[in-house]
Design an enzyme around this catalytic site. Structure first.
Site, PDB file in Angstrom:
ATOM      1  N   ASN A 121      34.231  34.538  35.307  1.00  0.00           N
ATOM      2  CA  ASN A 121      34.132  35.807  35.344  1.00  0.00           C
ATOM      3  C   ASN A 121      33.957  36.451  34.128  1.00  0.00           C
ATOM      4  OD1 ASN A 121      34.919  35.665  37.925  1.00  0.00           O
ATOM      5  ND2 ASN A 121      34.471  37.515  37.497  1.00  0.00           N
ATOM      6  N   ASP A 122      33.286  37.611  34.329  1.00  0.00           N
ATOM      7  CA  ASP A 122      33.723  38.620  33.837  1.00  0.00           C
ATOM      8  C   ASP A 122      35.329  38.638  32.711  1.00  0.00           C
ATOM      9  OD1 ASP A 122      32.811  39.639  35.860  1.00  0.00           O
ATOM     10  OD2 ASP A 122      34.234  41.001  36.527  1.00  0.00           O
ATOM     11  N   GLN A 139      38.230  36.426  33.488  1.00  0.00           N
ATOM     12  CA  GLN A 139      38.648  36.515  35.157  1.00  0.00           C
ATOM     13  C   GLN A 139      38.434  34.748  35.506  1.00  0.00           C
ATOM     14  OE1 GLN A 139      38.443  38.891  38.939  1.00  0.00           O
ATOM     15  NE2 GLN A 139      39.705  39.288  36.468  1.00  0.00           N
ATOM     16  N   ASP A 246      37.595  47.903  38.300  1.00  0.00           N
ATOM     17  CA  ASP A 246      37.707  47.441  37.077  1.00  0.00           C
ATOM     18  C   ASP A 246      37.648  48.215  36.064  1.00  0.00           C
ATOM     19  OD1 ASP A 246      36.407  45.232  38.593  1.00  0.00           O
ATOM     20  OD2 ASP A 246      34.895  45.467  38.531  1.00  0.00           O
ATOM     21  N   GLU A 296      29.880  48.108  39.178  1.00  0.00           N
ATOM     22  CA  GLU A 296      31.026  47.508  38.259  1.00  0.00           C
ATOM     23  C   GLU A 296      31.063  47.459  37.280  1.00  0.00           C
ATOM     24  OE1 GLU A 296      31.633  43.799  41.685  1.00  0.00           O
ATOM     25  OE2 GLU A 296      30.798  43.560  39.999  1.00  0.00           O
ATOM     26  N   TRP A 381      25.460  36.261  39.433  1.00  0.00           N
ATOM     27  CA  TRP A 381      25.950  36.202  40.794  1.00  0.00           C
ATOM     28  C   TRP A 381      24.602  35.475  41.988  1.00  0.00           C
ATOM     29  CZ3 TRP A 381      30.597  35.544  41.645  1.00  0.00           C
ATOM     30  CH2 TRP A 381      31.516  36.445  40.667  1.00  0.00           C
TER      31      TRP A 381
END
Length: 587
Positions: A121-122, A139, A246, A296, A381
C-alpha cells in the site's frame, strides 16, 4: 496509512481544551479550520492535541465508547481485522536479498510499479539520492496478499519507470508490531550526528505500530538507503496514543519540520527539530477540509507556482491529507490545500478542499524529499483486499510518477497540477502517428498486451461555437467477450467541459463498493488530454494534470483494441492526436 487504525483518541488536558475554546495561541484558531497552538521551546515527549468532541462527556466514558466503535467500525469498513499487523510472520521474511516475483500475470501493469509478491500500500520514504537514483519504499506485507505484517519494501529506479526490487529495508522488531508509513531525508550536514564521515546519509522516520501505541521512530542508513540501523534511543516521540502516525519530514531553512496525523481527531500536527531526534510541537492544523473518519499520510511540501497574475512567490506550499473512510465516492482519497508556511505554522490561501483525483484509486500519495515529484497508491481501502490480482500472487500498484506545481487560476484559487513525469525513457512504437482527429477516428491493437500512451492536443479558436453533442471519446476493448472500458470529454452540453470514465462493462471483479463511473468538470474547455492504459490500471490527465483520474479495471480478458474518435466538432478546432506503445519495464 494503516490497514487497521482502531484505538483510543486523546482527549487532551483541560488547559488544552480551554485554549482551543478561547482561540489562544496564535489568534487564528477558528480561521479556516487551522488551530495554531504554540508550544514551549523545550523538546517534548508527550503532546496531546485538543479536539472538542469530549467536552460534554465524561472523559473515561467517551474514550471507552470511542475505543469500541473505532475498533469495530474501522475494522468492518476496511475489511480486515483491527490491528491486523499483530499476525506478523516476520521470521518467514527473507533478509538481505530481493524478493523474487512473477511478472507474467495478465493483470500485471507494465509501467506502473507493483510489488514482486504479497500486498503493497502507501508509498514511503521517497527520495532522490546524490547519484540520481530514485528510491521508493512502501508499506509491504511480504507473506500474504492482504494488508498487515507491515515492513518497508524497497525499489530503485534511474527514471521512475524502470524499477529494480531491492531487499526489504525496514522490519518490525517483533511479531506484534508493524512498521507503518513514514518518510526519509538526506542529512548531508550531519545534523543527526549519525554520519560523521559522509555527506550522503539517509534518515528514515516512521510510525511503529504496536497493540498499545503508535510511536515515532527513526533509523539511519550509511549505505545510501539500502540498509538501516534503528536509533538506539527510539522512540523519538511517544504521546501515548494509538492514533498518531505517518510522519513526513522536510527541511525548512535551519531546522527540520515534520507533519503527522492525529488520525481520529482530524488534526495534523507540526513539529520541528534541529537534529531529527529531539522534536518540539509547534502548531496544529485541525478540522480542515473533508474530514472522513480519519486523517492519514500528510505531506507539507514546497512546489513551484505558476499562473498569470500570481502575487505569490515563485514557490508555494501544499498540504495534502488523505482521508479514509469517508471519501465523497466512498473509501479513501487525498485532498490538498495550497498556502503559506513560515517554518512552524501553515495557513491555507482559502478554505476550499480540493481532491487530487476525480476517480477512486489514488491514495496516500507522497512527495520525494526536496523534489516536486510524487507517487500515490493506486487502490482504495474499500476493496483493495479483495481484487483478483491475488490469483497472480500480488495486490496493488502505484500511480504514475508526477511532477507537481501550483497554478493560480484567479477566482478559482490555486490548483495542484500533477503532470505525468517524463515518459521518454519508455516511449516505444508510435502505434498511431500524429493525425488531426477532428470528426474522425483512429484505432490500434496491441496483441502483446503492453501499455499504451495517448496524447490529444486540442486547439480551439476563440470564436468557436459547439453544439451539445461535441465529444472526444475513447474505448479500450477485449479481443472477444465484449468487455470494454470507456471514457471521453464533452466539450458542450450539460455538463460541459467534462472528462468521464466508465469501467462498468468489465466482469473480472465485482464489489458493492466498486463505483464504475467517474467525471470531473472544468471552468474552461480542455486543451490537452493524455492517458495511459496499463492492463489493470488506467490514468487520464487533463490539461497537463490539472485534472487527474486513476482507476483499476479487471476485465476477464486483456484489453487489446484501442479506439479513439471525436464527433460533432465545428470547423476551426484541431485535435493533434498520437499514441505510443510503452516499453515493457518488466520484460
Amino acid at each position: 496509512m494503516s490497514p487497521s487504525s482502531a484505538g483510543t483518541p486523546n482527549a487532551g488536558s483541560e488547559s488544552d481544551r480551554r485554549r482551543k475554546e478561547v482561540g489562544e495561541g496564535g489568534g487564528g484558531g477558528a480561521l479556516l479550520g487551522v488551530d495554531y497552538i504554540r508550544s514551549s521551546s523545550t523538546p517534548v515527549t508527550k503532546v496531546v492535541p485538543h479536539p472538542p468532541a469530549y467536552r460534554t462527556l465524561n472523559r473515561h466514558t467517551a474514550i471507552m465508547v470511542l475505543i469500541s466503535l473505532g475498533i469495530l467500525g474501522l475494522a468492518l469498513m476496511r475489511g480486515v481485522p483491527a490491528q491486523s499487523s499483530s499476525t506478523s510472520t516476520a521470521a518467514a521474511v527473507p533478509t538481505g536479498t530481493p524478493i523474487s516475483g512473477d511478472y507474467t500475470g495478465a493483470y500485471r501493469p507494465r509501467v506502473h510499479y507493483t510489488p514482486p509478491k504479497g500486498f503493497m500500500n502507501d508509498p514511503n520514504g521517497l527520495f532522490l539520492d546524490p547519484n540520481g537514483t530514485w528510491h521508493l519504499y512502501y508499506q509491504y506485507n511480504p507473506t500474504d496478499v492482504v494488508a498487515g505484517n507491515q515492513h518497508w519494501g524497497h525499489a530503485t529506479s534511474p527514471d521512475l519507470y524502470r524499477w529494480t526490487n531491492q531487499p526489504i529495508a525496514l522490519f518490525p522488531p517483533n511479531a506484534t508490531s508493524g512498521v507503518f508509513s513514514g518518510s526519509a531525508v538526506l542529512d548531508p550536514n550531519n545534523t543527526s550526528g549519525f554520519f560523521p564521515n559522509q555527506t550522503d546519509g539517509v534518515v528514515a522516520m516512521y510510525t511503529l505500530n504496536t497493540p498499545t501505541a503508535q510511536v515515532q521512530e527513526i533509523a539511519y542508513s550509511t549505505d545510501g538507503g539500502y540498509t538501516f540501523t534503528p536509533y538506539e534511543g527510539n522512540p523519538v516521540i511517544d504521546i501515548g496514543s494509538t492514533q498518531f502516525r505517518d510522519p513526513k519530514v522536510v527541511r525548512y531553512q535551519d531546522h527540520w519540520v515534520m507533519v503527522i496525523a492525529f488520525a481520529s481527531e482530524w488534526v495534523i500536527g507540526v513539529y520541528t527539530s534541529p537534529n531529527l531526534i529531539d522534536w518540539t510541537h509547534a502548531s496544529n492544523i485541525s478540522h480542515i477540509g473533508l474530514l472522513g473518519v480519519q486523517y492519514e499520510c500528510p505531506n507539507l511540501v514546497q512546489v513551484p507556482v505558476t499562473g498569470s497574475g500570481s502575487t505569490k512567490e515563485s514557490e508555494g506550499w501544499v498540504l495534502t491529507i488523505s482521508i479514509n473512510p469517508g471519501a465523497p465516492l466512498g473509501g479513501s482519497i487525498t485532498e490538498y490545500f495550497a498556502g503559506e508556511f513560515n517554518g512552524t505554522h501553515f495557513e491555507p490561501y482559502d478554505g476550499a478542499a480540493r481532491l487530487s483525483n476525480f476517480a477512486k484509486d489514488d491514495y496516500a500519495g507522497q512527495f520525494f524529499y526536496d523534489q516536486p515529484v510524487s507517487i500515490g497508491w493506486a487502490s482504495n481501502w474499500q476493496y483493495t483486499n479483495e481484487v483478483p490480482t491475488a490469483n497472480e500472487g500480488w495486490r496493488s500498484a502505484m500511480t504514475l510518477p508526477r511532477k507537481n506545481y501550483l497554478n493560480n487560476t484567479g477566482l478559482g484559487g490555486y490548483e495542484l497540477v500533477q503532470e505525468i513525469y517524463d515518459l521518454s525513457p519508455i516511449l516505444g512504437n508510435n502505434t498511431i502517428p500524429q493525425t488531426n482527429l477532428v470528426n474522425s477516428t483512429a484505432s490500434t491493437t496491441l496483441p502483446n498486451v503492453s501499455a499504451l500512451y495517448f496524447d490529444a492536443n486540442i486547439t480551439i479558436p476563440a470564436n468557436s461555437t459547439f453544439n451539445s453533442n461535441a465529444v472526444f471519446n475513447f474505448t479500450f476493448a477485449t479481443g472477444t467477450g465484449g468487455e470494454s472500458v470507456k471514457g471521453g470529454y464533452r466539450f458542450a452540453g450539460t455538463p460541459a467541459n467534462t472528462i468521464w470514465l466508465d469501467r462498468g462493462n468489465t466482469n473480472g471483479f465485482d464489489s458493492p463498493f466498486l463505483t464504475d463511473k467517474f467525471s470531473a468538470s472544468q471552468v474552461n474547455r480542455a486543451t490537452r488530454i493524455q492517458g495511459v492504459v496499463d492492463r489493470s490500471l488506467i490514468e487520464v490527465y487533463v490539461d497537463g494534470g490539472a485534472v487527474v483520474g486513476t482507476m483499476v479495471v479487471f476485465p476477464t480478458e486483456p484489453l487489446v483494441q484501442f479506439d479513439f474518435e471525436s464527433r460533432n466538432l465545428p470547423e476551426g478546432p484541431e485535435i493533434s492526436f498520437a499514441a505510443w506503445e510503452l516499453v515493457d519495464t518488466w520484460a
